[in-house]
Design a protein around this motif. Structure first.
Motif, PDB file in Angstrom:
ATOM      1  N   ASP A 291      15.225 -10.937 -10.748  1.00  0.00           N
ATOM      2  CA  ASP A 291      15.033  -9.579 -10.250  1.00  0.00           C
ATOM      3  C   ASP A 291      13.822  -9.234 -10.756  1.00  0.00           C
ATOM      4  O   ASP A 291      13.743  -8.887 -12.020  1.00  0.00           O
ATOM      5  CB  ASP A 291      16.093  -8.806 -10.193  1.00  0.00           C
TER       6      ASP A 291
ATOM      7  N   HIS B  76      17.531 -10.172  -4.186  1.00  0.00           N
ATOM      8  CA  HIS B  76      18.377  -9.309  -5.032  1.00  0.00           C
ATOM      9  C   HIS B  76      18.751  -8.103  -4.105  1.00  0.00           C
ATOM     10  O   HIS B  76      19.837  -7.283  -4.423  1.00  0.00           O
ATOM     11  CB  HIS B  76      17.610  -8.764  -6.278  1.00  0.00           C
ATOM     12  N   HIS B  77      17.758  -7.597  -3.365  1.00  0.00           N
ATOM     13  CA  HIS B  77      18.149  -6.234  -2.504  1.00  0.00           C
ATOM     14  C   HIS B  77      17.688  -6.554  -1.223  1.00  0.00           C
ATOM     15  O   HIS B  77      16.524  -6.087  -0.702  1.00  0.00           O
ATOM     16  CB  HIS B  77      17.074  -5.056  -3.243  1.00  0.00           C
TER      17      HIS B  77
ATOM     18  N   GLN C 126       7.289 -12.542  -6.365  1.00  0.00           N
ATOM     19  CA  GLN C 126       8.186 -11.494  -6.897  1.00  0.00           C
ATOM     20  C   GLN C 126       8.666 -10.778  -5.759  1.00  0.00           C
ATOM     21  O   GLN C 126       9.803  -9.953  -5.631  1.00  0.00           O
ATOM     22  CB  GLN C 126       7.255 -10.805  -8.043  1.00  0.00           C
TER      23      GLN C 126
ATOM     24  N   SER D 255      11.416 -12.468  -4.380  1.00  0.00           N
ATOM     25  CA  SER D 255      12.586 -12.370  -5.214  1.00  0.00           C
ATOM     26  C   SER D 255      13.272 -11.152  -5.222  1.00  0.00           C
ATOM     27  O   SER D 255      14.609 -11.129  -5.078  1.00  0.00           O
ATOM     28  CB  SER D 255      12.036 -12.593  -6.419  1.00  0.00           C
ATOM     29  N   TYR D 256      12.668 -10.010  -4.869  1.00  0.00           N
ATOM     30  CA  TYR D 256      13.198  -8.711  -4.928  1.00  0.00           C
ATOM     31  C   TYR D 256      14.168  -8.747  -3.524  1.00  0.00           C
ATOM     32  O   TYR D 256      15.330  -8.191  -3.790  1.00  0.00           O
ATOM     33  CB  TYR D 256      11.931  -7.648  -4.765  1.00  0.00           C
TER      34      TYR D 256
ATOM     35  N   THR E 154      10.761  -6.903 -12.457  1.00  0.00           N
ATOM     36  CA  THR E 154      10.644  -5.426 -13.106  1.00  0.00           C
ATOM     37  C   THR E 154       9.418  -5.060 -12.967  1.00  0.00           C
ATOM     38  O   THR E 154       8.256  -5.833 -12.684  1.00  0.00           O
ATOM     39  CB  THR E 154      11.297  -5.849 -14.359  1.00  0.00           C
TER      40      THR E 154
ATOM     41  N   ARG F 152      20.277 -15.859  -6.541  1.00  0.00           N
ATOM     42  CA  ARG F 152      19.926 -14.882  -7.366  1.00  0.00           C
ATOM     43  C   ARG F 152      20.145 -15.455  -8.857  1.00  0.00           C
ATOM     44  O   ARG F 152      19.282 -14.645  -9.681  1.00  0.00           O
ATOM     45  CB  ARG F 152      21.009 -13.834  -7.145  1.00  0.00           C
TER      46      ARG F 152
ATOM     47  N   TRP G 133      23.296 -15.548  -1.169  1.00  0.00           N
ATOM     48  CA  TRP G 133      22.471 -14.832  -2.131  1.00  0.00           C
ATOM     49  C   TRP G 133      22.823 -14.989  -3.661  1.00  0.00           C
ATOM     50  O   TRP G 133      21.936 -15.366  -4.601  1.00  0.00           O
ATOM     51  CB  TRP G 133      22.474 -13.363  -2.010  1.00  0.00           C
TER      52      TRP G 133
END
Length: 202
Positions: free
Chosen positions: A89, A108-109, A101, A104-105, A91, A84, A80
């Motif tokens: 991340d 990061h999560h 997106q 991509s989230y 928004t 990253r 990761w």
């Protein structure tokens, strides 16, 4: 799997990334699906990465991890961080995000399965076949071969997740003999299902 097969895994992951259908038209970055669901296993756990190849090249794969929680630790350390830096991340309101997106989230999560799955069924897999190789018994052969490897390595059981919209895959897993994992109501994963198998003697 051989090192030269990695790009084929990226292509197959995208070509089957819309609940089993081609997702090429849904993503701006064609490698995002593979970054999440294929490449990290091929790179970090090549012992458990198998492919199917015909005259047209690699057309299917099965990849996975012997121990999901231990593999998640490796992802945090080895996979990761680079991604990253490449993918922001997102928004704003998640309802407004496109698929790039949303994926991509997840970089990061990450969202690992709940412990009620990973404790009794610690291994997990991802399997995809291009249409030209479907309906020929190759999916069953891949799972058989992969299962033999992880069972020999000491796994107590396996799980896999599937989108509720992927009706073909759900029929296949039921026919293959995997057990659908039932969550207490309300289900925490309304958009997906888990299938599981315990190994004799585990």
């Amino acid at each position: 799997m051989q090192p030269g097969d990695l790009e084929a895994l990226y292509r197959i992951a995208l070509a089957t990334g819309d609940s089993g259908a081609d997702a090429s038209h849904l993503y701006r970055d064609p490698r995002l699906v593979g970054h999440l669901y294929a490449a990290p296993y091929a790179v970090l756990a090549p012992k458990f990465a198998l492919v199917v190849e015909d005259g047209a090249g690699v057309g299917g794969y099965i990849v996975g991890a012997l121990d999901t929680l231990a593999f998640d630790v490796r992802l945090e350390a080895e996979w990761w961080p680079t991604l990253r830096r490449e993918f922001a991340d997102p928004t704003g309101a998640p309802q407004s995000w496109d698929l790039d997106q949303l994926r991509s989230y997840l970089i990061h999560h990450p969202q690992p399965p709940p412990k009620r799955i990973t404790e009794p069924y610690p291994s997990h897999l991802h399997i995809n076949l291009l249409p030209r190789l479907q309906g020929r018994g190759l999916g069953q052969a891949l799972i058989d071969a992969w299962t033999a490897r992880i069972e020999a390595a000491g796994s107590r059981g396996l799980h896999l997740g599937v989108s509720a919209a992927n009706h073909r895959a759900i029929r296949f897993y039921r026919t293959y003999g995997l057990e659908e994992f039932r969550f207490p109501n309300p289900r925490p994963e309304p958009d997906g299902l888990y299938f599981v198998r315990s190994f004799a003697g585990a």
